[in-house]
Every structure is written in C-alpha cells, then in structure tokens.
Write a protein that holds these residues in place. Structure first.
Motif, PDB file in Angstrom:
ATOM      1  N   UNK A  42       2.314   0.362  11.584  1.00  0.00           N
ATOM      2  CA  UNK A  42       2.756  -0.704  12.488  1.00  0.00           C
ATOM      3  C   UNK A  42       2.963  -2.027  11.762  1.00  0.00           C
ATOM      4  N   UNK A  43       2.275  -2.199  10.631  1.00  0.00           N
ATOM      5  CA  UNK A  43       2.428  -3.436   9.861  1.00  0.00           C
ATOM      6  C   UNK A  43       3.457  -3.291   8.754  1.00  0.00           C
ATOM      7  N   UNK A  44       4.052  -2.122   8.627  1.00  0.00           N
ATOM      8  CA  UNK A  44       5.154  -1.922   7.686  1.00  0.00           C
ATOM      9  C   UNK A  44       6.491  -2.086   8.393  1.00  0.00           C
ATOM     10  N   UNK A  62       0.845  -1.190   0.000  1.00  0.00           N
ATOM     11  CA  UNK A  62       0.000   0.000   0.000  1.00  0.00           C
ATOM     12  C   UNK A  62       0.887   1.249   0.000  1.00  0.00           C
ATOM     13  N   UNK A  63       1.928   1.229   0.829  1.00  0.00           N
ATOM     14  CA  UNK A  63       2.889   2.333   0.856  1.00  0.00           C
ATOM     15  C   UNK A  63       3.529   2.532  -0.520  1.00  0.00           C
ATOM     16  N   UNK A  64       3.932   1.435  -1.154  1.00  0.00           N
ATOM     17  CA  UNK A  64       4.564   1.517  -2.476  1.00  0.00           C
ATOM     18  C   UNK A  64       3.600   2.095  -3.505  1.00  0.00           C
ATOM     19  N   UNK A  65       2.332   1.670  -3.442  1.00  0.00           N
ATOM     20  CA  UNK A  65       1.329   2.211  -4.363  1.00  0.00           C
ATOM     21  C   UNK A  65       1.141   3.707  -4.151  1.00  0.00           C
ATOM     22  N   UNK A  66       1.159   4.145  -2.892  1.00  0.00           N
ATOM     23  CA  UNK A  66       1.026   5.577  -2.599  1.00  0.00           C
ATOM     24  C   UNK A  66       2.222   6.366  -3.121  1.00  0.00           C
ATOM     25  N   UNK A  67       3.390   5.780  -3.028  1.00  0.00           N
ATOM     26  CA  UNK A  67       4.591   6.457  -3.526  1.00  0.00           C
ATOM     27  C   UNK A  67       4.492   6.661  -5.037  1.00  0.00           C
TER      28      UNK A  67
END
Length: 528
Positions: free
Chosen positions: A315-317, A252-257
């Motif tokens: 917290x899950x990253x 999800x973080x990568x998609x946001x980036x």
C-alpha cells in the motif's frame, strides 16, 4: 653485613646517624664532606639521610618475579606433553593422551565415566564426530581448555569451536564462544553466526544477529550479504516493523529484487552499483519466456520467494505513481495482490475524504509503551478507530533518511498520504514534525480538516564501521494530533550523543486501518 646493612641496622636501633656512618665505613660522616663549625649539618649529611631512606625503602619493598604459573605448567606438562596420562582419546585420525580427572569437567565425559557405559573402564576411547563443523583444531582447543584458565578464541574459528564445545558439553567454553560471536558480528560473519546460533541453541547470539541485520540490511547493503541471506531469514527481516528502512517502502522492494536475483544467479560477481541494472535485465528476459499474464513469483523459479514478498507493504509502494509503474512493469508480483491493495487504498482515500477519518488512536495504551503519549483532545464528531500495538506495527509505513553531517535539513517522503503533507525538519539538534496545509507548496492534495492524527515512532542511530550501533534513541510509538500548519518538536537530541552520519527511521500511520474480510486479504504463506 657491609655499609648499607650496618646503617640500616643502627637506624633501627636508634643510634646516631654520624656514629653509625663512622663505624660502618670510617668516612667521617656521610659521603666525605667536612662538618661545619657550630654543629650545623652540611650538604653531605642531608644527602646521606636521603640515600639511607631510599636504601631502606629498597630493602623493604617487595619485588615480584614472574614465575611459570601453575596453569601454564599443567597445560604444558599434562596436556601438551601428556605426562601421567591415564586415557587416550582418538578422533578424526588424531590421538590425545589425557587425564580422566580433567575430562570429567566435560558433561559428555563425566556421564561416560560415572555411568555403566563400557567406556568407563576403557583406556582408549574412539570418539565419533557426527558434526561436520568439528575439526582437529577445534578438538585441540576444546580439550586444552580443560587444562588452562583462559582460551584465546579466533573469530574465524569460533563456529568450529562452538560445535566441539557443544558436543563435549563444555558450558564455560560455550559461553565464551557466544560472547566472542556477539563482539565480532559484521557483514561477513552475521549469517554464519545466525545459523550456528540456531543450530547450537545460543538464543542471545541469534537475537543479536537479527538486530544487526534489521539495522544494516537497508543502511549498509552489500552483494555478499544478499547472497548469504536465506529465504526464511529474509522473510523475518522484511516482515519486521523494526527494519531500518532508508528512503521508502519502494526501496525495500528494490532490495528484494536484487536479493532474489542473487539467489537465482549466485555466480554473479559485479558491484553493488551494477546489481539493479543486471537484475532488471535478467528478469526482463524471463518475462518473455512466460505465457500469458503470469507473474514471476507465480512461476516455478519464483514460487519459492512468495513468502518473502508477501510481507511487502504494497500500500505504501503503489501510493507513488513512479513506483507503481515500476512494479507493474517488473511483473514480479501477482496481479491479484496488486488489485486487492488498489481496492484497499481507494476505500482508505474515501474514508479520509468523505467519512472524516482523522487517523488512529491507540487502544490499550498501557500495552503500547511505558513512555507517556502526547495528549490530544478530540471533538465529539471525531471518532477514530482504536488500534493496538501489534496492528500498528503491521500497518505502518516504513521510511528513513541519512544525514551525512550536522546542519539544517527539511524533507518529506514521497507518496500520497491522504492529504497529510508531513514536513520533517532537523535543526539545532531538534527534530520537528509539521502538518503543512497552506504555508508551503505541495505537489498533491491537502486535507483541510481542522485536526489530523498521526501515529508514529521515530528512531535515530549511528553505526561504527562494522555496523554496530554506537548510539541510538527512539520516541516509542506515539499519537500526535496536529492542527493546520501546526508543528511540534518530537525529539530533542543531546549533542554529546550526536555522531554523523546519522540515520533516521520512521514508522507512520496516517489513517485508521480498515478491517479487511479474510477473502480480501493477501494470500497467507506463513507456513511455506
């Protein structure tokens, strides 16, 4: 009346067939065959009977001849030709010769003609069109819909037509536009439909678009879709527990980036495979321009994206070493956010190790799901924290997996899960959860507590080429209590509903969430 009519007439009058045939054509019975001695019927008599019956049915069977319908006549004569028009409508440099009695189907014109407005007595009306979505073609279709029973709506024109229908207050046409939009949602239309539905008050269409995005944002990523997603819409998607995540929260973080890069550089036209490399290179250059330890989201360029990244479940990253290192290297997220999460996770680990935290239970069970929960009986020393549905949805780990074809699969999602090594197996249409303790090798530490609770929700879906769900199933939110090396079947699938590729998405909560003080919480940017 001729041969055919006379035979039918005599049949109705009850005359013998032979006499009728003879009288009608002088053929001596039927189609020219001689009668056999002894009075027996010959083949010619049988043929004659069958032909007569067929002819009689032919005469008595009604036949439809398609005539020009009243609706088509009205549309052609009154609308297209403008015959007997009693009012002229002018708009956008175009003129329409129309009829008040038909225009009164529109709430807009009905109010105009029935009130004390000056237009009620005018024969020529100039319409002001304040909505830029409305064009001449949309007005042509909207006016024409008043003169016919049905309207053919092209998906490429539906937004313009919806705008015209809303201005003219044509409720039936508005409903038709809404149904067309729902049926044609895909990657190219979803953002435009979502925005238009919000503008024109179609809540059901807006809801359908949001559901489509929650299901497809991660499962079917595309450069074009990332470019079209607004900040407010992306915030809704990332904050939702219903986001259909593939792999883990780090994705999800990568998609946001990637999305943030495309918002800042919308002219980039590379492929999806190249996108992450380009985004990393672009942000690396920006890091060199910053003074001190400022994160990109704290910069003038990045500040506008803060409300979206706030809803990442960090917290899950940081529970995975490789992911934590990437986040630290990128320097997109403010260090204060990460420090708070590191502290939160440290205390969660201590509770699991030293305070016998075996997981969560559900308070107010009736508010969670109507489906029954898996029963569990806890020993007196196990007093896990109760949690309601809203807290659970906001706290769960989101992860997923794609099964390309039918077969046997076994996997675990990466990251430190407080000694709960969960193995997920798909085999023979069953999905099985196993708490691995001693049976299988594990790269991390394993809890030896007699029982552990896990709160979860499991969802399965298959999609067609446009991203619509073909079939889906869910367990709803449940609590499962597992002893060491115990496994449980959590879903039994009907083979008739299995369509591959099959997408699996899970929400998990391994430990009781800690009640954080306000000062320890992440910054609230919900109003931004």
């Amino acid at each position: 009346m001729g041969s055919l009519s006379s035979r039918v007439l005599r049949r109705r009058m009850g005359l013998p067939r032979g006499d009728g045939a003879t009288a009608g054509d002088g053929s001596g019975g039927g189609r020219g065959g001689k009668r056999k001695r002894g009075g027996a019927e010959g083949p010619g008599d049988s043929d004659s009977d069958g032909e007569a019956e067929r002819e009689e049915r032919l005469l008595n069977t009604p036949r439809r001849k398609k005539l020009k319908s009243t609706s088509k006549y009205i549309y052609q004569t009154l609308f297209l030709n403008g015959e007997n028009s009693d009012i002229k409508i002018c708009a956008l440099g175009e003129e329409w010769n129309l009829h008040k009695i038909y225009l009164c189907q529109s709430g807009y014109f009905s109010s105009m003609f029935s009130g004390s407005w000056k237009e009620s007595n005018m024969n020529v009306i100039e319409l002001e069109i304040p909505d830029q979505n409305i064009d001449i073609e949309a007005l042509q279709v909207a006016f024409g819909s008043l003169y016919r029973d049905d309207v053919l709506i092209k998906p490429s024109r539906v937004v313009a037509l919806l705008a015209a229908a809303c201005m003219l207050q044509l409720d039936g046409l508005i409903q038709q536009c809404g149904e067309t939009m729902k049926e044609t949602i895909n990657a190219k239309t979803v953002c435009g439909y979502y925005n238009s539905a919000g503008t024109y008050g179609l809540d059901s269409v807006k809801k359908k678009c949001l559901e489509w995005l929650l299901n497809n944002l991660m499962t079917h990523q595309s450069v074009e879709l990332f470019k079209e997603l607004s900040i407010n819409l992306m915030k809704q998607l990332i904050s939702s527990s219903n986001l259909f995540v593939m792999q883990v929260e780090m994705d999800v973080y990568t998609a946001l980036k990637k999305w943030m890069f495309l918002q800042l550089v919308p002219s980039w036209n590379g492929s999806l495979k190249q996108l992450l490399t380009e985004a990393d290179a672009w942000f690396a250059k920006r890091r060199k321009d910053f003074e001190g330890d400022i994160a990109f989201l704290e910069s003038e360029q990045g500040n506008v994206f803060l409300p979206v990244f706030t809803h990442l479940r960090l917290q899950y990253i940081i529970s995975d070493l490789a992911s934590a290192r990437i986040v630290e290297r990128d320097s997109l997220i403010p260090s204060e956010w990460l420090s708070s999460v590191y502290k939160q996770q440290w205390f969660a680990m201590l509770r699991a190790e030293q305070d016998n935290d075996i997981g969560t239970t559900l308070g107010k069970v009736q508010q969670m799901e109507k489906k029954p929960f898996l029963s569990c009986f806890l020993p007196p020393w196990a007093r896990p924290q109760e949690i309601n549905k809203e807290e659970l949805e906001a706290s769960t780990m989101r992860c997923g997996r794609k099964l390309a074809k039918d077969g046997d699969y076994c996997w675990r999602w990466t990251g430190f899960n407080f000694g709960f090594d969960l193995l997920v197996t798909y085999t023979n249409r069953y999905i099985i959860f196993k708490r691995n303790t001693l049976n299988q090798p594990c790269s991390g530490s394993v809890s030896l507590q007699p029982r552990r609770n896990i709160a979860f929700r499991l969802r399965l879906a298959s999609f067609d080429s446009s991203g619509k769900i073909i079939c889906s199933r869910t367990t709803g939110y449940r609590i499962l209590t597992l002893e060491k090396d115990q496994e449980e079947v959590v879903m039994n699938l009907d083979s008739r509903l299995l369509i591959f590729p099959l997408y699996i998405c899970c929400n998990f909560l391994y430990t009781s969430p800690e009640k954080k003080a306000d000062s320890e919480a992440l910054p609230d940017n919900s109003e931004t």
